[in-house]
Design a protein around this motif. Structure first.
Motif, short mmCIF file in Angstrom:
data_model
loop_
_atom_site.label_atom_id
_atom_site.label_comp_id
_atom_site.label_asym_id
_atom_site.label_seq_id
_atom_site.Cartn_x
_atom_site.Cartn_y
_atom_site.Cartn_z
N TYR A 113 -65.66 10.53 -65.44
CA TYR A 113 -65.09 9.18 -65.55
C TYR A 113 -65.83 8.29 -66.55
O TYR A 113 -65.48 7.14 -66.75
CB TYR A 113 -65.10 8.50 -64.18
N LYS A 114 -66.85 8.85 -67.16
CA LYS A 114 -67.62 8.08 -68.15
C LYS A 114 -66.78 7.73 -69.37
O LYS A 114 -66.87 6.62 -69.89
CB LYS A 114 -68.85 8.90 -68.57
N ILE A 115 -65.96 8.65 -69.81
CA ILE A 115 -65.10 8.52 -71.00
C ILE A 115 -65.98 8.09 -72.19
O ILE A 115 -66.85 8.82 -72.60
CB ILE A 115 -63.93 7.54 -70.75
N ARG A 116 -65.79 6.88 -72.71
CA ARG A 116 -66.58 6.45 -73.87
C ARG A 116 -67.57 5.35 -73.53
O ARG A 116 -68.05 4.64 -74.41
CB ARG A 116 -65.64 5.98 -75.00
N ARG A 117 -67.86 5.21 -72.27
CA ARG A 117 -68.80 4.15 -71.87
C ARG A 117 -70.21 4.47 -72.39
O ARG A 117 -70.60 5.63 -72.50
CB ARG A 117 -68.85 4.02 -70.35
N LYS A 118 -70.95 3.42 -72.67
CA LYS A 118 -72.32 3.57 -73.15
C LYS A 118 -73.26 3.74 -71.96
O LYS A 118 -73.90 2.81 -71.50
CB LYS A 118 -72.71 2.34 -73.97
N VAL A 119 -73.28 4.98 -71.46
CA VAL A 119 -74.07 5.29 -70.26
C VAL A 119 -74.73 6.65 -70.45
O VAL A 119 -74.08 7.61 -70.90
CB VAL A 119 -73.19 5.31 -69.00
N ASP A 120 -75.99 6.73 -70.10
CA ASP A 120 -76.70 8.01 -70.08
C ASP A 120 -76.87 8.44 -68.63
O ASP A 120 -77.33 7.66 -67.79
CB ASP A 120 -78.07 7.87 -70.75
N ILE A 121 -76.49 9.68 -68.32
CA ILE A 121 -76.55 10.20 -66.95
C ILE A 121 -77.41 11.46 -66.96
O ILE A 121 -77.05 12.45 -67.61
CB ILE A 121 -75.14 10.53 -66.42
N SER A 122 -78.53 11.44 -66.27
CA SER A 122 -79.43 12.59 -66.30
C SER A 122 -80.26 12.65 -65.03
O SER A 122 -80.63 11.61 -64.45
CB SER A 122 -80.35 12.54 -67.52
N PRO A 123 -80.58 13.86 -64.54
CA PRO A 123 -81.44 14.02 -63.35
C PRO A 123 -82.84 13.51 -63.62
O PRO A 123 -83.27 13.38 -64.77
CB PRO A 123 -81.43 15.54 -63.11
N CYS A 124 -83.59 13.26 -62.54
CA CYS A 124 -84.96 12.74 -62.65
C CYS A 124 -85.91 13.66 -61.88
O CYS A 124 -86.44 13.28 -60.82
CB CYS A 124 -85.03 11.32 -62.10
N PRO A 125 -86.16 14.86 -62.39
CA PRO A 125 -87.04 15.81 -61.68
C PRO A 125 -88.49 15.36 -61.65
O PRO A 125 -89.30 15.92 -60.90
CB PRO A 125 -86.87 17.10 -62.49
N GLU A 126 -88.84 14.36 -62.44
CA GLU A 126 -90.22 13.87 -62.48
C GLU A 126 -90.54 12.92 -61.34
O GLU A 126 -91.68 12.47 -61.20
CB GLU A 126 -90.49 13.17 -63.82
N LEU A 127 -89.53 12.62 -60.50
CA LEU A 127 -89.71 11.68 -59.39
C LEU A 127 -89.57 12.38 -58.05
O LEU A 127 -88.84 13.37 -57.91
CB LEU A 127 -88.69 10.55 -59.49
N SER A 128 -90.27 11.84 -57.05
CA SER A 128 -90.16 12.32 -55.67
C SER A 128 -89.69 11.18 -54.77
O SER A 128 -90.02 10.02 -55.01
CB SER A 128 -91.51 12.84 -55.16
N LEU A 129 -88.95 11.53 -53.74
CA LEU A 129 -88.39 10.54 -52.83
C LEU A 129 -88.95 10.75 -51.43
O LEU A 129 -89.01 11.88 -50.94
CB LEU A 129 -86.87 10.66 -52.81
N TRP A 130 -89.34 9.65 -50.78
CA TRP A 130 -89.92 9.70 -49.44
C TRP A 130 -89.21 8.69 -48.53
O TRP A 130 -88.83 7.61 -48.96
CB TRP A 130 -91.41 9.35 -49.49
N ALA A 131 -89.08 9.06 -47.27
CA ALA A 131 -88.69 8.10 -46.23
C ALA A 131 -89.96 7.66 -45.54
O ALA A 131 -90.82 8.49 -45.22
CB ALA A 131 -87.73 8.74 -45.23
N VAL A 132 -90.10 6.37 -45.32
CA VAL A 132 -91.29 5.83 -44.66
C VAL A 132 -90.85 5.18 -43.35
O VAL A 132 -90.12 4.19 -43.35
CB VAL A 132 -92.02 4.81 -45.56
N ILE A 133 -91.31 5.76 -42.24
CA ILE A 133 -90.92 5.29 -40.91
C ILE A 133 -92.16 4.87 -40.15
O ILE A 133 -93.17 5.59 -40.16
CB ILE A 133 -90.19 6.40 -40.12
N PRO A 134 -92.17 3.71 -39.47
CA PRO A 134 -93.32 3.35 -38.63
C PRO A 134 -93.59 4.43 -37.61
O PRO A 134 -92.67 4.90 -36.92
CB PRO A 134 -92.87 2.05 -37.96
N GLY A 135 -94.85 4.87 -37.51
CA GLY A 135 -95.19 5.96 -36.60
C GLY A 135 -95.62 5.46 -35.23
O GLY A 135 -95.70 4.26 -34.97
N GLU A 136 -95.96 6.40 -34.37
CA GLU A 136 -96.34 6.06 -32.99
C GLU A 136 -97.85 5.97 -32.82
O GLU A 136 -98.34 5.38 -31.87
CB GLU A 136 -95.79 7.13 -32.03
#
Length: 328
Positions: A113-136
């Motif tokens: 759906y990008k067609i001719r829009r000025k958008v760059d779409i690329s994965p980010c393998p250099e980043l890590s994602l974490w969930a942070v939950i208050p512990g017990e």
């Protein structure tokens, strides 16, 4: 990359309620896709259920929950969006968190759906994602969002509900305990058990692509949809269901009488009432907890499902974080 932490009143309430507990960081097997360019927000606005313009404009917390739907109004991808640009004067830079198994297909979906829009779409393998939950466990916490002692790319409240804590994005290989002093790394299975207990769907097992409906999946309860933003793919059925106001099935947390077997329960296993009436479908679970799509008319009845030829009893409940006006 930006180094930011964002506070929110809901998180302050959460921390006060859980004061004396140290946060636990869970490494998520989720992927990040970067969408960057002058027309990034415009592209996403026409593909997602939520209002991306409010995220791109800045000011609000830099995270937004949404679904990408197919033309029949069924969920293809559940995503959390993160704003990395700080002002409207900067080039829009948004990260999309998704199930790692659909990263490539989501990228193809956006490029279609990008067609001719000025958008760059690329994965980010250099980043890590974490969930942070208050512990017990005992520990010191402040009454607001934890302070970053190290170089975090982003630390922000989970946009779905405050019971899910925060989302932390770091550079690959960085230890979150060095960024959030006093925190520790937890077992990912404990994170999923927390999700199941709260009835929070996440990923393709909980939200089968082309099968799950957004309102049955409690998208409105999780701040994941705008009914005023205008057109997007799949909007027609979703808007009609919302305005009719009839939702007969919902995703609900369930508790089994016995822990799940090692082999697990087949995806989509049928749940029945004691009298044998169809009550819904089991989606996913761990231990004695799970999440299931159930008919609201049967949710308060004794339920069971067949596992290895044996009947396992289970019960459903309404999460406490749901709106008070939610169906009981």
């Amino acid at each position: 990359m930006l180094v930011r932490a964002v506070t929110a009143p809901g998180l302050r309430r959460l921390c006060r309620a859980r004061r004396g507990s140290a946060p636990v960081c869970f490494p998520l097997h989720r992927a990040l896709l970067g969408v960057r360019g002058a027309e990034a927000a415009a592209l996403l606005q026409g593909l997602l259920t939520n209002d991306v313009t409010q995220l791109a404009a800045g000011g609000a917390p830099p995270a937004l929950y949404a679904h990408a739907l197919n033309v029949q109004g069924r969920c293809l991808y559940d995503v959390i969006l993160y704003r990395l640009h700080e002002s409207t004067g900067e080039e829009p830079h948004i990260l999309l968190e998704c199930d790692s198994s659909v990263l490539e297909s989501l990228q193809k979906h956006l490029k279609l759906y990008k067609i001719r829009r000025k958008v760059d779409i690329s994965p980010c393998p250099e980043l890590s994602l974490w969930a942070v939950i208050p512990g017990e466990q005992a520990g010191d916490t402040s009454s607001s969002l934890p302070k970053c002692a190290g170089q975090a790319v982003l630390l922000t409240p989970d946009p779905r509900t405050e019971v899910m804590g925060w989302r932390l994005i770091t550079k690959k290989g960085e230890n979150p305990s060095e960024i959030l002093p006093g925190s520790e790394v937890g077992n990912i299975q404990d994170y999923h058990r927390h999700r199941y207990k709260q009835g929070i769907p996440e990923g393709v097992k909980d939200l089968p692509p082309g099968v799950a409906l957004p309102l049955e999946s409690n998208l409105a309860y999780m701040n994941g949809i705008s009914f005023t933003k205008g057109c997007y793919i799949g909007q027609e059925l979703t808007a009609r269901t919302h305005h009719v106001g009839v939702i007969r099935k919902r995703l609900l947390p369930v508790c089994l009488a016995a822990p799940l077997p090692t082999a697990g329960i087949p995806e989509g296993a049928e749940i029945l009432t004691e009298s044998g009436k169809p009550a819904g479908k089991f989606r996913a679970g761990g231990g004695e907890l799970g999440i299931a799509l159930l008919r609201l008319a049967h949710m308060n009845e004794p339920l069971c499902l067949s596992v290895g030829g044996e009947q396992v009893k289970l019960s459903a409940n309404t999460p406490q974080w749901w709106p008070k006006t939610a169906a009981k």
